[in-house]
Design a protein around this motif. Structure first.
Motif, PDB file in Angstrom:
ATOM      1  N   GLY A   1       0.824  -1.135   0.044  1.00  0.00           N
ATOM      2  CA  GLY A   1      -0.027  -0.070  -0.074  1.00  0.00           C
ATOM      3  C   GLY A   1       0.890   1.205  -0.143  1.00  0.00           C
ATOM      4  O   GLY A   1       2.013   1.102  -0.260  1.00  0.00           O
TER       5      GLY A   1
ATOM      6  N   ASP B   1      -5.942   1.284   0.190  1.00  0.00           N
ATOM      7  CA  ASP B   1      -4.657   2.049   0.006  1.00  0.00           C
ATOM      8  C   ASP B   1      -3.659   1.255   1.209  1.00  0.00           C
ATOM      9  O   ASP B   1      -2.512   1.642   1.241  1.00  0.00           O
ATOM     10  CB  ASP B   1      -4.976   3.346   1.094  1.00  0.00           C
ATOM     11  CG  ASP B   1      -5.927   4.284  -0.135  1.00  0.00           C
ATOM     12  OD1 ASP B   1      -5.712   4.123  -1.088  1.00  0.00           O
ATOM     13  OD2 ASP B   1      -6.429   5.166   0.331  1.00  0.00           O
ATOM     14  N   GLU B   2      -4.213   0.426   1.865  1.00  0.00           N
ATOM     15  CA  GLU B   2      -3.191  -0.609   2.727  1.00  0.00           C
ATOM     16  C   GLU B   2      -2.576  -1.702   1.983  1.00  0.00           C
ATOM     17  O   GLU B   2      -1.820  -2.295   2.728  1.00  0.00           O
ATOM     18  CB  GLU B   2      -3.947  -1.033   4.014  1.00  0.00           C
ATOM     19  CG  GLU B   2      -4.379   0.427   4.779  1.00  0.00           C
ATOM     20  CD  GLU B   2      -5.285  -0.418   5.864  1.00  0.00           C
ATOM     21  OE1 GLU B   2      -4.857  -1.540   6.633  1.00  0.00           O
ATOM     22  OE2 GLU B   2      -5.711   0.459   6.741  1.00  0.00           O
TER      23      GLU B   2
END
Length: 155
Positions: A85, A122-123
């Motif tokens: 991410g 996003d991770e």
């Protein structure tokens, strides 16, 4: 003994986020798929996906890493690269202009594969590509059949 032999195989490799790991991932993929008709395409795909993970996410940071997964059945090979991410955008295909030095990688990957999917957030994002090995992959032989028969030994 056949009941213990699966026709599905899964391999995973987690690498530090270093540029030299791209070559390691490529060699590993060729080794795992050495008897498959799609070994070279798979090596090209994991090279592109792992390079993208290093360039476009926190996988390429000093403490970063990436995970490469390979799933194999008699009729399919599936490759997946997962980053950690921290990238600015979700992995996606772009229409690169003729003079652009970058931007063709996922388009190439998509063209080589039977199917491509991007998942995550996003991770961490995972880009998965399914390949068509061209023909049915060799059947895994049960351990008992690995020994030559009496007839095979005397030929």
């Amino acid at each position: 003994m056949d009941e213990y032999t699966s026709r599905r195989r899964i391999w995973e490799l987690t690498c530090p986020g270093l540029p030299e790991e791209v070559g390691r991932v490529r060699r590993w993929t060729r080794d795992v798929l050495g008897d498959s008709r799609c070994a070279e395409e798979a090596a090209l795909i994991v090279s592109e996906l792992s390079t993208n993970a290093l360039l476009h996410s926190a996988s390429g940071a000093a403490s970063g890493s990436m995970r490469v997964s390979l799933f194999r059945t008699p009729g399919s090979v599936v490759l997946a690269v997962t980053d950690v991410g921290g990238g600015r955008t979700k992995p996606h295909e772009v229409a690169a202009a003729e003079g652009d030095a970058h931007g063709r990688g996922l388009t190439l990957v998509s063209a080589l594969g039977r199917r491509m999917e991007v998942s995550g957030d996003d991770e961490g994002y995972t880009v998965m590509v399914e390949l068509d090995p061209g023909t049915t992959e060799p059947e895994p032989r049960p351990a008992a059949s690995l020994r030559p028969t009496t007839r095979e030994r005397h030929q």
